[in-house]
Design an enzyme around this catalytic site. Structure first.
Site, mmCIF file in Angstrom:
data_model
loop_
_atom_site.group_PDB
_atom_site.id
_atom_site.type_symbol
_atom_site.label_atom_id
_atom_site.label_comp_id
_atom_site.label_asym_id
_atom_site.label_seq_id
_atom_site.Cartn_x
_atom_site.Cartn_y
_atom_site.Cartn_z
ATOM 1 N N SER A 40 16.123 19.185 -15.052
ATOM 2 C CA SER A 40 15.125 20.718 -15.628
ATOM 3 C C SER A 40 15.723 22.158 -16.241
ATOM 4 C CB SER A 40 14.271 20.670 -14.232
ATOM 5 O OG SER A 40 14.067 21.645 -13.834
ATOM 6 N N HIS B 220 0.945 -1.765 -0.365
ATOM 7 C CA HIS B 220 0.150 -0.233 0.326
ATOM 8 C C HIS B 220 0.903 0.914 -0.317
ATOM 9 C CE1 HIS B 220 -3.364 -2.665 0.960
ATOM 10 N NE2 HIS B 220 -1.982 -3.060 2.020
#
Length: 488
Positions: free
Chosen positions: A293, A163
């Site tokens: 970036s 999970h």
């Protein structure tokens, strides 16, 4: 341009739209398999196979006609073919005329007894086979690289997640084996899809072989032998015994479903890598001059894994095309399959080619940060060790229920430090400071050894790689190749 037959322009710029699958990403071999030159060259070879087989069974075809066809297999006038198709509105007949133009002596026997699907569908089956034969060694190389990685890190403990919440420990190598297992299933499925492919053969306009039966004056044995000979010349062991005008479009479903399943595997693997990159535990390769970036120079974005996920999504969606196409084929055939198949079959293989080459590049340069992994383990392990602490206390004469309550209180206090104060997990320090646990203070280091929490993970890795993975790769041993470099 590999796709359209040669315009002379490459990535430096073109005045027409070109799919980035070819212009930006796909390998040259796969791009050629789905190129116009390969397609129409295969058509001509199929016309040659048909003429050779018909001649061998007694039809009046001369050696000179056969030789003329052989000499012009790759002498394709694409400009003339385009003009003929514009005039006739029929691609196959346009190429029959173009072939006949350079083979005047053989013109009368080109396409004898055949329908358009003789060249169209049989070429598609050849292309599907050749495409799968390119993908299989690519996939084997990815599995091989990941198997080496799994073997190297079979013993390195790492925090497991269920999970996406911290769970029991596993190892870096064992987690990689989960990826490998999915890819091994894909390898088996690709092999099955390739081996199940048959040739359409010579079946005529509605699959009854009526035109060939007429050519051979009702001799059924010669028609069957013609089908067998052409199938053999095309490199297939079997042809489909029954067809309509086309081979069943269920075949396309089978092939693209396997590729879509491969897409799902790659998406899961690369998503895991992206998540691990965020945790700074594992990173994909990052070049010396690579920019993450344009605005944030410190960033190391997992762009290769992101590309794989992006293209894998496209690959997974393509299965809807053959599903819908097969469902709406009326009786012996309708032509609404043609334009759709020109797009989805090529795109599925080109996309699969791209994600496998990219994943190979990733798997050859994965970087592991053991100290970051160990730090995360140390943050979570104290809570995981509570059951071991309880057992040790009981063995030392303690009461299980009293110990459980003590640990419950201390663990809640430690959790509050982590969550509310942003501090480190000090559960073990609290245990060491509590006189109640003095009987096992000297055992705490051994109770907290991460290697004691990984179960049989290393043994599972070794057994899996030895008994399942390495044997599956044997047929591809000669095609393992060197490292792959990405240009983009």
């Amino acid at each position: 341009c590999l796709l359209w037959g040669g315009c002379g322009l490459s990535r430096r710029g073109c005045g027409r739209y070109r799919s980035p699958l070819v212009s930006r990403y796909a390998g040259a071999e796969m791009a050629f398999v789905f190129s116009e030159r390969n397609k129409f060259g295969t058509w001509r070879r199929l016309w040659l196979f048909l003429a050779q087989a018909e001649k061998s069974l007694g039809l009046p075809i001369t050696d000179e006609q056969i030789q003329e066809m052989e000499a012009n297999l790759d002498n394709i006038d694409f400009k003339m073919a385009a003009e003929e198709e514009k005039r006739l509105r029929h691609d196959v007949m346009a190429h029959v005329h173009t072939f006949a133009h350079c083979c005047p002596k053989a013109a009368a026997i080109i396409h004898l007894g055949a329908t358009s699907c003789y060249v169209g569908d049989n070429t598609d089956l050849i292309v599907l086979r050749d495409g799968l034969n390119l993908l299989l060694p690519q996939l084997a190389r990815v599995i091989s690289r990941l198997a080496d990685f799994a073997e190297k890190y079979a013993d390195l403990p790492t925090l497991g997640f269920t999970h996406y919440q911290p769970a029991q420990l596993t190892t870096v190598g064992k987690r990689c084996c989960l990826w490998i297992q999915d890819l091994c299933i894909d390898l088996q499925n690709l092999e099955r899809a390739r081996d199940n492919l048959r040739f359409r053969g010579v079946k005529g306009t509605t699959g009854t072989q009526a035109s060939f039966l007429q050519l051979f004056e009702g001799d059924h044995s010669k028609v069957e032998e013609l089908d067998r000979l052409v199938t053999e010349k095309a490199g297939f062991k079997r042809s489909y015994m029954v067809t309509g005008q086309t081979y069943s479009r269920k075949v396309d479903i089978d092939v693209l479903s396997v590729l879509a399943s491969l897409g799902a595997s790659v998406h899961k693997i690369c998503t895991d890598i992206r998540l691990l990159a965020n945790l700074k535990e594992i990173e994909e390769p990052f070049e010396k001059d690579q920019i993450g970036s344009s605005a944030m120079p410190y960033k190391r974005n997992p762009m290769r894994s992101e590309r794989c996920c992006s293209l894998a999504r496209h690959l997974m969606t393509l299965i809807m095309d053959p599903l819908q196409t097969a469902s709406v084929q009326w009786f012996e055939r309708t032509l609404d399959d043609s334009a759709n198949r020109r797009v989805c079959l090529a795109e599925a293989f080109l996309t699969a080619d791209i994600i496998l080459s990219t994943l190979q590049n990733i798997s050859e340069g994965l970087v592991v940060y053991p100290k970051v992994i160990d730090r995360r383990i140390r943050q979570e392990l104290p809570f995981m060790a509570t059951e071991n602490i309880i057992m040790a206390m009981v063995k030392a004469g303690g009461n299980r229920q009293d110990c459980h309550e003590k640990i419950r209180v201390l663990s809640q206090q430690a959790a509050a430090v982590v969550k509310q104060e942003g501090g480190d997990n000090d559960f073990i320090a609290r245990v060491r400071a509590d006189p109640y646990f003095s009987p096992i203070h000297k055992q705490l280091d051994s109770l907290l050894d991460p290697s004691s929490f990984i179960g049989r993970a290393p043994q599972q890795v070794a057994k899996f790689l030895k008994e399942e993975v390495r044997p599956a790769l044997i047929p591809y041993k000669s095609k393992m190749g060197g490292k792959i470099e990405l240009t983009l």
